[in-house]
Design a protein around this motif. Sequence first.
Motif, PDB file in Angstrom:
ATOM      1  N   HIS A  99      32.042  99.151  75.614  1.00 42.21           N
ATOM      2  CA  HIS A  99      30.746  98.326  75.228  1.00 42.21           C
ATOM      3  C   HIS A  99      30.532  97.154  76.244  1.00 42.21           C
ATOM      4  N   SER A 100      30.216  97.681  77.464  1.00 39.09           N
ATOM      5  CA  SER A 100      29.883  96.749  78.458  1.00 39.09           C
ATOM      6  C   SER A 100      29.023  97.601  79.411  1.00 39.09           C
ATOM      7  N   PHE A 101      28.089  96.756  80.279  1.00 36.48           N
ATOM      8  CA  PHE A 101      27.586  97.241  81.647  1.00 36.48           C
ATOM      9  C   PHE A 101      28.280  97.443  82.741  1.00 36.48           C
ATOM     10  N   HIS A 102      28.324  98.631  83.204  1.00 27.99           N
ATOM     11  CA  HIS A 102      29.183  98.810  84.341  1.00 27.99           C
ATOM     12  C   HIS A 102      28.393  98.853  85.802  1.00 27.99           C
ATOM     13  N   LEU A 103      28.513  97.658  86.373  1.00 28.80           N
ATOM     14  CA  LEU A 103      27.690  97.221  87.567  1.00 28.80           C
ATOM     15  C   LEU A 103      28.711  97.042  88.834  1.00 28.80           C
ATOM     16  N   PRO A 104      27.999  97.245  89.920  1.00 26.99           N
ATOM     17  CA  PRO A 104      28.689  97.072  91.050  1.00 26.99           C
ATOM     18  C   PRO A 104      29.558  95.779  91.388  1.00 26.99           C
ATOM     19  N   CYS A 105      28.866  94.602  90.831  1.00 30.62           N
ATOM     20  CA  CYS A 105      29.481  93.477  90.634  1.00 30.62           C
ATOM     21  C   CYS A 105      30.664  93.299  89.585  1.00 30.62           C
ATOM     22  N   GLY A 106      30.771  94.178  88.788  1.00 28.16           N
ATOM     23  CA  GLY A 106      31.727  94.160  87.529  1.00 28.16           C
ATOM     24  C   GLY A 106      31.235  94.414  86.443  1.00 28.16           C
ATOM     25  N   GLU A 107      32.083  94.403  85.166  1.00 30.56           N
ATOM     26  CA  GLU A 107      31.459  94.379  84.004  1.00 30.56           C
ATOM     27  C   GLU A 107      30.920  93.316  83.345  1.00 30.56           C
ATOM     28  N   MET A 108      29.867  93.527  82.546  1.00 34.40           N
ATOM     29  CA  MET A 108      29.298  92.412  81.843  1.00 34.40           C
ATOM     30  C   MET A 108      29.010  92.855  80.289  1.00 34.40           C
ATOM     31  N   THR A 109      28.804  92.033  79.298  1.00 30.99           N
ATOM     32  CA  THR A 109      28.571  92.277  78.209  1.00 30.99           C
ATOM     33  C   THR A 109      27.839  91.189  77.347  1.00 30.99           C
ATOM     34  N   VAL A 110      27.035  91.440  76.189  1.00 33.94           N
ATOM     35  CA  VAL A 110      26.720  90.370  75.344  1.00 33.94           C
ATOM     36  C   VAL A 110      27.644  89.974  74.327  1.00 33.94           C
ATOM     37  N   THR A 111      28.065  88.797  74.305  1.00 34.88           N
ATOM     38  CA  THR A 111      29.010  88.315  73.466  1.00 34.88           C
ATOM     39  C   THR A 111      28.493  87.530  72.140  1.00 34.88           C
ATOM     40  N   LEU A 112      29.484  87.213  71.283  1.00 32.93           N
ATOM     41  CA  LEU A 112      29.147  86.348  70.360  1.00 32.93           C
ATOM     42  C   LEU A 112      28.745  84.955  70.674  1.00 32.93           C
ATOM     43  N   GLN A 113      29.192  84.595  71.771  1.00 35.87           N
ATOM     44  CA  GLN A 113      28.867  83.371  72.375  1.00 35.87           C
ATOM     45  C   GLN A 113      27.168  83.426  72.703  1.00 35.87           C
ATOM     46  N   ASP A 114      26.964  84.450  73.202  1.00 34.18           N
ATOM     47  CA  ASP A 114      25.403  84.616  73.529  1.00 34.18           C
ATOM     48  C   ASP A 114      24.531  84.708  72.122  1.00 34.18           C
ATOM     49  N   VAL A 115      25.038  85.339  70.997  1.00 35.97           N
ATOM     50  CA  VAL A 115      24.380  85.394  69.961  1.00 35.97           C
ATOM     51  C   VAL A 115      24.143  83.950  69.278  1.00 35.97           C
ATOM     52  N   SER A 116      25.398  83.366  69.480  1.00 31.32           N
ATOM     53  CA  SER A 116      25.292  81.795  69.036  1.00 31.32           C
ATOM     54  C   SER A 116      24.385  80.914  69.874  1.00 31.32           C
ATOM     55  N   MET A 117      24.466  81.117  71.181  1.00 33.16           N
ATOM     56  CA  MET A 117      23.789  80.155  72.166  1.00 33.16           C
ATOM     57  C   MET A 117      22.345  80.712  72.165  1.00 33.16           C
ATOM     58  N   ILE A 118      21.903  81.955  71.924  1.00 34.89           N
ATOM     59  CA  ILE A 118      20.479  82.345  72.027  1.00 34.89           C
ATOM     60  C   ILE A 118      19.824  82.341  70.754  1.00 34.89           C
ATOM     61  N   LEU A 119      20.247  83.084  69.614  1.00 34.73           N
ATOM     62  CA  LEU A 119      19.668  83.194  68.560  1.00 34.73           C
ATOM     63  C   LEU A 119      20.250  81.986  67.616  1.00 34.73           C
ATOM     64  N   ALA A 120      21.364  81.351  67.554  1.00 31.27           N
ATOM     65  CA  ALA A 120      21.711  80.385  66.576  1.00 31.27           C
ATOM     66  C   ALA A 120      22.080  80.927  65.245  1.00 31.27           C
ATOM     67  N   LEU A 121      22.626  82.277  65.423  1.00 32.46           N
ATOM     68  CA  LEU A 121      22.997  83.018  64.076  1.00 32.46           C
ATOM     69  C   LEU A 121      24.517  82.396  63.683  1.00 32.46           C
ATOM     70  N   PRO A 122      24.765  82.384  62.500  1.00 33.84           N
ATOM     71  CA  PRO A 122      26.085  82.084  62.092  1.00 33.84           C
ATOM     72  C   PRO A 122      27.155  83.077  62.452  1.00 33.84           C
ATOM     73  N   ILE A 123      28.182  82.722  62.913  1.00 30.32           N
ATOM     74  CA  ILE A 123      29.319  83.634  63.243  1.00 30.32           C
ATOM     75  C   ILE A 123      30.403  83.828  62.418  1.00 30.32           C
ATOM     76  N   LYS A 124      30.608  82.513  61.569  1.00 30.32           N
ATOM     77  CA  LYS A 124      31.966  82.731  60.648  1.00 30.32           C
ATOM     78  C   LYS A 124      31.101  83.119  59.227  1.00 30.32           C
ATOM     79  N   GLY A 125      31.902  83.611  58.492  1.00 23.13           N
ATOM     80  CA  GLY A 125      31.533  84.205  57.242  1.00 23.13           C
ATOM     81  C   GLY A 125      32.060  85.411  56.796  1.00 23.13           C
ATOM     82  N   GLU A 126      31.500  86.146  55.875  1.00 23.95           N
ATOM     83  CA  GLU A 126      31.934  87.316  55.294  1.00 23.95           C
ATOM     84  C   GLU A 126      31.004  88.291  56.121  1.00 23.95           C
ATOM     85  N   PRO A 127      31.573  89.404  56.436  1.00 24.17           N
ATOM     86  CA  PRO A 127      31.123  90.724  57.162  1.00 24.17           C
ATOM     87  C   PRO A 127      29.922  91.097  56.120  1.00 24.17           C
ATOM     88  N   VAL A 128      28.828  91.419  57.055  1.00 20.83           N
ATOM     89  CA  VAL A 128      27.484  91.722  56.601  1.00 20.83           C
ATOM     90  C   VAL A 128      27.852  93.446  56.152  1.00 20.83           C
TER      91      VAL A 128
END
Length: 457
Positions: A88-117
């Motif tokens: 679940h990551s992008f494999h690039l010549p510079c290494g692996e990268m992926t979208v994380t919950l930090q990005d979800v919070s910083m970009i979309l401001a969606l709640p992380i804590k709580g019950e699973p959907v």
Amino acid sequence: MEPESILDDHYDKWHRGRIMAEKGEVFKWLHLRCHEVHGKKMPYDERYTQYIKKTGLLPFVHLVSRSTPHMNPCAITVLVDRWRPETHSFHLPCGEMTVTLQDVSMILALPIKGEPVCRSTASDGWREAMRDLIGNAPTTEKMSAGAPYSWIQNNFKKCPERVEDEVVQMYARAYLWYVVSWVLFSNGTGSNASFIWLQLFAGWEHNLSWGTAALAYLYRQLDDACCKTGKGASIGGCMLLLSIWSWLRLPVGRPIEMRRNDWNDHRDPLRFPTAAYLWDNTEPFHGESEECYMRYTSQLDALTPEKVTWEPYGEPGSIGRHILFRLDKIRQRKEKNWPNCHRHYITKFKAIIRRIEDPKTVPVPLQPFDSEAFNRYLFWLGSVSRLYIKQPAFTPVDVGDGTYPDDEDMAKLDYNRRTREGRNPDPTRELRFVCEEVSRVLSDAELALQSGTESTL
């Protein structure tokens, strides 16, 4: 002994990146199933605010209801070509990268804590249930549980003035249903909003982890899209999240910023701008063509760690270990009781949240950056995965035999011809050849130094 590949044959057989790299095929860029919810089609009504605030979605709704930047399908597609479902990551010549919950919070401001959907997808009596929630339901026979987006627009575009509070709540539910389905959980085929999302707004006082649901859904869409090669192939999920994530980190397909629109936060901290505001207004993407797609592919092939913005928010984050989980689509159609089906993962999720919130939990100390360890990691990643799409200018056999072309042959190469003609030649294949040779020489030198040290001892 050669390290074992981490690529799974189940995915690699149809993977876009493998077919392009090994067979030289060039596919069309993916169609983005991304949608805008601002403007006249479905305007926001301030009367909805008091209810939406209770769901924890007000910051996200305020972001997407005012404006969203133009998306770049070619730039998104070259990322999909590097996505690996195994990690679940992008494999690039510079290494692996992926979208994380930090990005979800910083970009979309969606709640992380709580019950699973995670809810039941049983649809018996869905029309009656929909009427109870929003006062209306489609009358078309033989349709799946839900409604076309056009139907929602036609019936809930504008909440009437001077109506009872119950009617305002119905329109607020329809608006949230439209936004969440349209922006976060759009699929790659249909044009309907699924009824399962509307059910979540039956009550306002809920505490759901929308951020984890949006990220998991994006991962699933990437897992599917990286193996789509047919005509009209598309990708769903939150393309706004993936686009902003890419623009914050990578210099590939990044749009030109324009003057940002005014941001009205209504003096409410929940409406303060997110990291997405950096790209509030951009020039429309032009050049949806094979040449543009291939240029971005070359740029990712030539990407070095120095060109990447690893920490765009200024503070280090962490990435959890990913688990390879394949979807059985036949079983998926039959399964309805998802809370029971996924109870093991739900229990683990809740345990992790409790551990994070526990004041006794000691954070894992961050380790300082180690360039030598990072270089060893890149060497390992290159030996167990596929990091390039385009082939190098010369093969190892050419180097071993010393069969370099002479000056006359070099002058006939396409790279030289394009250079003389001033047609912006693509240096990626030559750069890859140089990088691989330098890496090989450094590896040989390290082995030689180790051997010399052991002999001295």
